[in-house]
Design an enzyme around this catalytic site. Sequence first.
Site, PDB file in Angstrom:
ATOM      1  N   ARG A   5       0.792  -1.231   0.000  1.00 38.79           N
ATOM      2  CA  ARG A   5       0.000   0.000   0.000  1.00 38.79           C
ATOM      3  C   ARG A   5       0.826   1.283   0.000  1.00 38.79           C
ATOM      4  O   ARG A   5       0.714   2.104  -0.879  1.00 38.79           O
ATOM      5  CB  ARG A   5      -0.933   0.029   1.216  1.00 38.79           C
ATOM      6  N   HIS A  52      -7.700  -4.152  -7.869  1.00 36.54           N
ATOM      7  CA  HIS A  52      -7.544  -3.419  -6.608  1.00 36.54           C
ATOM      8  C   HIS A  52      -8.874  -3.366  -5.843  1.00 36.54           C
ATOM      9  O   HIS A  52      -9.627  -2.385  -5.932  1.00 36.54           O
ATOM     10  CB  HIS A  52      -7.048  -1.993  -6.902  1.00 36.54           C
ATOM     11  N   TYR A  64     -18.474  12.206 -14.033  1.00 39.79           N
ATOM     12  CA  TYR A  64     -18.418  13.427 -14.832  1.00 39.79           C
ATOM     13  C   TYR A  64     -17.079  13.616 -15.545  1.00 39.79           C
ATOM     14  O   TYR A  64     -16.993  14.392 -16.493  1.00 39.79           O
ATOM     15  CB  TYR A  64     -18.663  14.654 -13.951  1.00 39.79           C
TER      16      TYR A  64
END
Length: 823
Positions: A33, A79, A123
């Site tokens: 990570r 992921h 968007y």
Amino acid sequence: MDIAPTDRIIPINIEDEMRDAYIDYSMSVIVARALPDVRDGLKPVHRRVLYGMYELGLSQSKSYKKSARIVGEVLGKYHPHGDVAIYEAMARMAQSWSLRYPLIEGQGNFGSIDGDAPAAMRYTEARLVRISEELIKEINKNTVDFQFNFDASLEEPVVLPAKLPNLLLNGASGIAVGMATNMAPHNLSEILSAIVAYIENNDITISELMEYVIAPDFPTGGIIYGYNGVREAFQTGKGRVVLRGKATIEVTANGKEQIIVTKIPYQVNKAVMIERTAHLVNEKKIEGIADIRDESDKEGMRIVYDLKRDAIAHVVLNNLYKQTQLQSSFSVNNVALVEGRPKILNLKELIVHFVDHRHEVLVRKTTFDLEHAKKKIHLLQGYLIALDHLDRVIALIRESKDPEVAKAALMETFPLSEVQAKAILEMRLQRLTGLERAKIVEEHHQVQKLIDHLLEILADKALRMQLIKEELIALKERYGDARRTVVEYEADAFTMEDMIPDTEMVIMVSNQGYIKRTPLVDYRLQGRGGIGAKGITTKKDDFTEHLFIATAHQYLLIFTEYGKIYWVKVYTIPETKKTTQGKAIQNLINIAPGDQVRSIIQVRDLKDNTYVDHHHVVMCTRQGIIKKTPLHAYATPRANGIHAIVIREGDSLLDVQLTNGTHHIVLALESGRATQFNEQDVRPMGRVASGIRGITLAHEQDRVIGMACFPTLDLDVLVVSENGYGKRSPLADYRITKRGGKGVKTLQITEKTGKLVAIHAVKNQDELMIMNQSGVAIRIEVSTLPLIGRATQGVRLIRLSQNDKIASVARIDVLAQVDAQDR
């Protein structure tokens, strides 16, 4: 109660279990990570986003795709830690203020430097930039290892081939368990030049690499203030880099000054910085700012600080640097994964690991190409065998009942492998023409040359390094750009002086040892003969004995009656209102009991050797003794002071002035006489000498009241009596005599004028500050005093109340004051 062990219950120690579980968790965070891989400079989430976009075909030449589509691809395949984490990582890779070289090209709202969050993923759209393609190219040539994804249904790359050193170019930041990383971005041209230099000389030192890599290069530009932190970070992998925004001082059409900020430090939120600055201004922790405006637009950043008319722009700017995020720091901590283990890396180690990775990728790519070329030439050799025996091959095929029989017949008849035989059976008839045969022959020749070249690469490490070097040079030409961050090498830490305006101050020291400073602007000009204004409140029987003008950053050299010298910075003297008494001077210097201040001079800078070596300190005593000592003898401040002059019995130090060695000196007596002689008549003496005769007293009760030093002959002699009378006379009226004479009359002493109390060298543009024993002060222009003969009694300068007398007189150099303000 105790539970007996069974086949289904295994007793364990809870401490061991917690330790093992925590270690597993911490290693998962570290490796999977928070920390980047030293080879491609990416954390798993970033690598998966780029690989997912690559698999979607989102290259620079293709159209954009919705971010939600990309996030879904990465989430579903590689992921499984949530769409928010993926989208935030993806958005950051598209932000030009976050990454020095963005890896994703976004279309739509991907946030702002003001801290605005990106628009929802439905968007926005995105695709890879060309630099990202350089990180992923060649991934299909077995250049890197692959591993199973979270459900073992697909494979994902462990690392990307990475033609570019992304870790050095874009840096990285992350917090793991028990460790963290914070790596600075750098300029591509500089980094690639340094890598090329390392390839040419593996023994190159970090200092030599720093000739190529000047310093980190942050995406928001600005200034790296000081180089020690940069040097330490390059050498050790840890260091503190101080960053400043780029600010300039401009003057508007109406004469007001503005501070214009066009760059801010890396990782600073512009809106928060402006908001906090406004808060500090409202709380009066930062003074001098009238208004703050953010005029940033698509053309670039522009933050405007309108200054008040009385503000000093450089001081305000220093306060902004000191108290706001206009100056911040970047703590370098180069921690990355090396072979799966976290390690702190210096500049050379980062370069070495990248070159090793590229070398491994090149070997694996070459091996893959060689295997592919060998398969290709193997087929071409089969084609050539078939073409050389074309009639027999056709006959065998026609005689065979099915492809398997035909394949077996070809393999038995000719030296062909199963692969070659199958390829011959699948060969199109058009390849049997003569022209096509020539093409096959030429292709065989080219593939053989390729194989020879690939074998040569695998056999020669120097050639492999040369290829990596040429590749880096080509990438530098394609993607290289200019530095954005300026480096200011010689930068000192903030001092108190940076926060204090170097303004003109009135310094007052009373007879009983109280000292204070007051801004000169607090004393308004009055006409000659006025009654003055209250200048100080003193104790009964106390009065202002020393009065002079100095700027806040100057040194004060304080000389006492016993002949000792002390050092004080003007800004360390308590600033008070003009009517207050001040503080006891014992709070500033360790003056001996019974001793008192007799003279104070101000010097520009004791650290400027040129200035110090060209000035002298001239001292005179009440009994007419004079002494000259080079200033450098007093250029080392000491807390407890040092001896400046040896005082003879019955005498005391009176006045001290700074000269350049060529002044004319005038000593004046209380009896109204004065003598002029050249400074060259006084030889330089050591610090502990007692001096020589400067003037002869008129009688036993007579004493010296002051000394005036004239750098040029065009100045006038100003004298003031204790009852408020004064005048100025041309210096030429005083004939030059030998040192030690009785002098000539400088003021007609009468009962009306009283004794002589002050003498100064003045010019027409100067001003005077006169202080009475009652604490009343008056500031007048020298030009209002008539220029009259030296033997007259002068004119009234100030009206005194009954029993009041003049305590001290100071000259104000107006031209020097104007020069200081201009600076």
